[in-house]
Design a protein around this motif. Structure first.
Motif, PDB file in Angstrom:
ATOM      1  N   MET A 292       0.709  -0.782  -0.204  1.00 41.39           N
ATOM      2  CA  MET A 292      -0.285   0.237   0.345  1.00 41.39           C
ATOM      3  C   MET A 292       0.865   0.877   0.164  1.00 41.39           C
ATOM      4  N   PRO A 293       1.933   1.610   0.901  1.00 41.74           N
ATOM      5  CA  PRO A 293       2.647   2.410   0.852  1.00 41.74           C
ATOM      6  C   PRO A 293       3.233   2.805  -0.473  1.00 41.74           C
ATOM      7  N   LEU A 294       3.970   1.458  -1.075  1.00 42.16           N
ATOM      8  CA  LEU A 294       4.283   1.265  -3.035  1.00 42.16           C
ATOM      9  C   LEU A 294       3.376   2.743  -4.225  1.00 42.16           C
ATOM     10  N   LEU A 295       1.726   1.882  -3.532  1.00 44.19           N
ATOM     11  CA  LEU A 295       0.663   2.329  -4.270  1.00 44.19           C
ATOM     12  C   LEU A 295       0.590   4.258  -4.061  1.00 44.19           C
ATOM     13  N   GLY A 296       0.883   4.258  -2.936  1.00 46.05           N
ATOM     14  CA  GLY A 296       1.086   6.080  -2.371  1.00 46.05           C
ATOM     15  C   GLY A 296      -0.192   5.914  -1.369  1.00 46.05           C
ATOM     16  N   ALA A 297      -0.593   4.869  -1.293  1.00 47.56           N
ATOM     17  CA  ALA A 297      -1.754   5.111   0.037  1.00 47.56           C
ATOM     18  C   ALA A 297      -2.189   5.699   2.352  1.00 47.56           C
ATOM     19  N   ASP A 298      -2.810   6.761   1.942  1.00 48.76           N
ATOM     20  CA  ASP A 298      -2.870   7.447   3.383  1.00 48.76           C
ATOM     21  C   ASP A 298      -2.578   6.176   4.743  1.00 48.76           C
TER      22      ASP A 298
ATOM     23  N   PRO B 141     -17.303   2.417  -2.255  1.00 51.96           N
ATOM     24  CA  PRO B 141     -18.150   3.462  -1.324  1.00 51.96           C
ATOM     25  C   PRO B 141     -17.731   3.702  -0.254  1.00 51.96           C
ATOM     26  N   VAL B 142     -17.191   2.759   0.869  1.00 52.17           N
ATOM     27  CA  VAL B 142     -17.512   2.956   2.372  1.00 52.17           C
ATOM     28  C   VAL B 142     -15.484   3.555   1.866  1.00 52.17           C
ATOM     29  N   GLN B 143     -14.441   2.943   1.264  1.00 50.52           N
ATOM     30  CA  GLN B 143     -13.338   2.841   1.276  1.00 50.52           C
ATOM     31  C   GLN B 143     -12.500   3.767   0.119  1.00 50.52           C
ATOM     32  N   GLY B 144     -12.992   4.249  -0.640  1.00 46.36           N
ATOM     33  CA  GLY B 144     -12.342   4.551  -1.930  1.00 46.36           C
ATOM     34  C   GLY B 144     -10.929   3.799  -2.339  1.00 46.36           C
ATOM     35  N   LEU B 145     -10.377   4.882  -3.455  1.00 49.31           N
ATOM     36  CA  LEU B 145      -9.363   4.298  -3.952  1.00 49.31           C
ATOM     37  C   LEU B 145      -8.925   3.193  -3.565  1.00 49.31           C
ATOM     38  N   ALA B 146      -8.000   4.143  -2.392  1.00 52.74           N
ATOM     39  CA  ALA B 146      -7.261   2.559  -1.595  1.00 52.74           C
ATOM     40  C   ALA B 146      -8.238   1.617  -1.374  1.00 52.74           C
ATOM     41  N   GLY B 147      -8.971   1.305  -0.557  1.00 51.14           N
ATOM     42  CA  GLY B 147     -10.139   0.390  -0.688  1.00 51.14           C
ATOM     43  C   GLY B 147      -9.730  -0.215  -1.409  1.00 51.14           C
ATOM     44  N   VAL B 148      -9.595  -0.276  -2.804  1.00 50.50           N
ATOM     45  CA  VAL B 148     -10.189  -0.764  -4.732  1.00 50.50           C
ATOM     46  C   VAL B 148      -9.059  -1.728  -4.636  1.00 50.50           C
ATOM     47  N   GLU B 149      -8.208  -0.792  -4.257  1.00 45.29           N
ATOM     48  CA  GLU B 149      -6.687  -1.842  -4.379  1.00 45.29           C
ATOM     49  C   GLU B 149      -6.064  -2.637  -3.866  1.00 45.29           C
TER      50      GLU B 149
END
Length: 236
Positions: free
Chosen positions: A100-106, A177-185
């Motif tokens: 997730m850090p590599l994908l730029g997630a919060d 709907p709940v977690q946004g793009l990071a949740g999708v990834e």
């Protein structure tokens, strides 16, 4: 005495024939089969994990062998639970600290940050992660969807690969709907990993445990405010 016996036998055969026709219709992709699919997919709109419960009802009514939705009795329940817990927990740490850090997630999961230090919310969260996610999502996205799509596309390597990709994409989008793009990834990656395992093994119970362990590990990170620390273990 013979007449009631013959009548009873005839009625029994008629009932069995009717039951067989219903089962066959539920397994096919005709009108009744499509309605069954739509009802199952819409189940969670009422409450989760209704979709998974409806999958089990469908499997029973359609005479679908339990193994076809991954419900295969493990050689060892203890071993299955142990492997699932270890795999799911380690997988979550790797996702949080590296992927997730590599994908730029919060580093902070804003959608569930309200759980930090929130003891009152723990029972509901634990229920959701074990029952709704572990049992419900795996039964629906791996067991049921693999069975239905497998009947459409077959069991060749290209077909199984396509099914893994389709179900992973759907699983990821369901988290938007709940977690946004990071949740999708994250969900898409989890779907790819779990889907691949299911495509190879055809067994779902270890994935149920792993899914629950993955989410419970995430809950522990959030509850004890460890998300940022874990997210910066590798990449400062």
């Amino acid at each position: 005495m013979r007449e009631p016996t013959l009548k009873s036998t005839s009625e029994t055969r008629a009932a069995l024939a009717s039951d067989d026709r219903l089962a066959a219709s539920l397994r096919r992709f005709g009108p009744l089969g499509i309605v069954a699919i739509l009802v199952i997919l819409a189940g969670n709109v009422l409450f989760a994990p209704l979709s998974a419960i409806l999958v089990l009802v469908w499997a029973w009514l359609s005479h679908t062998p339990w193994r076809e939705i991954g419900y295969v009795r493990p050689r060892s329940w203890v071993g299955t639970v142990a492997v699932g817990i270890v795999f799911g927990s380690v997988f979550k740490f790797l996702m949080k600290a590296i992927v997730m850090p590599l994908l730029g997630a919060d580093p902070i999961n804003q959608a569930y940050h309200y759980l930090a230090g929130n003891r009152a919310a723990l029972p509901g969260a634990i229920y959701a992660m074990i029952v709704v996610a572990g049992f419900g999502e795996e039964t629906l996205f791996r067991g049921y969807m693999f069975e239905r799509l497998g009947k459409l596309f077959g069991s060749r390597v290209w077909a199984r690969t396509l099914i893994v990709l389709l179900t992973s994409t759907w699983f990821g989008l369901a988290h938007y709907p709940v977690q946004g793009l990071a949740g999708v990834e994250q969900a898409a990656i989890v779907g790819l990993v779990y889907g691949t395992i299911f495509a190879i093994t055809g067994r779902i119970f270890v994935l149920m445990v792993a899914h629950a362990a993955f989410d419970l590990t995430a809950l522990a990170m959030i509850y004890w405010n460890l998300e940022s620390r874990v997210a910066h273990l590798v990449f400062k």
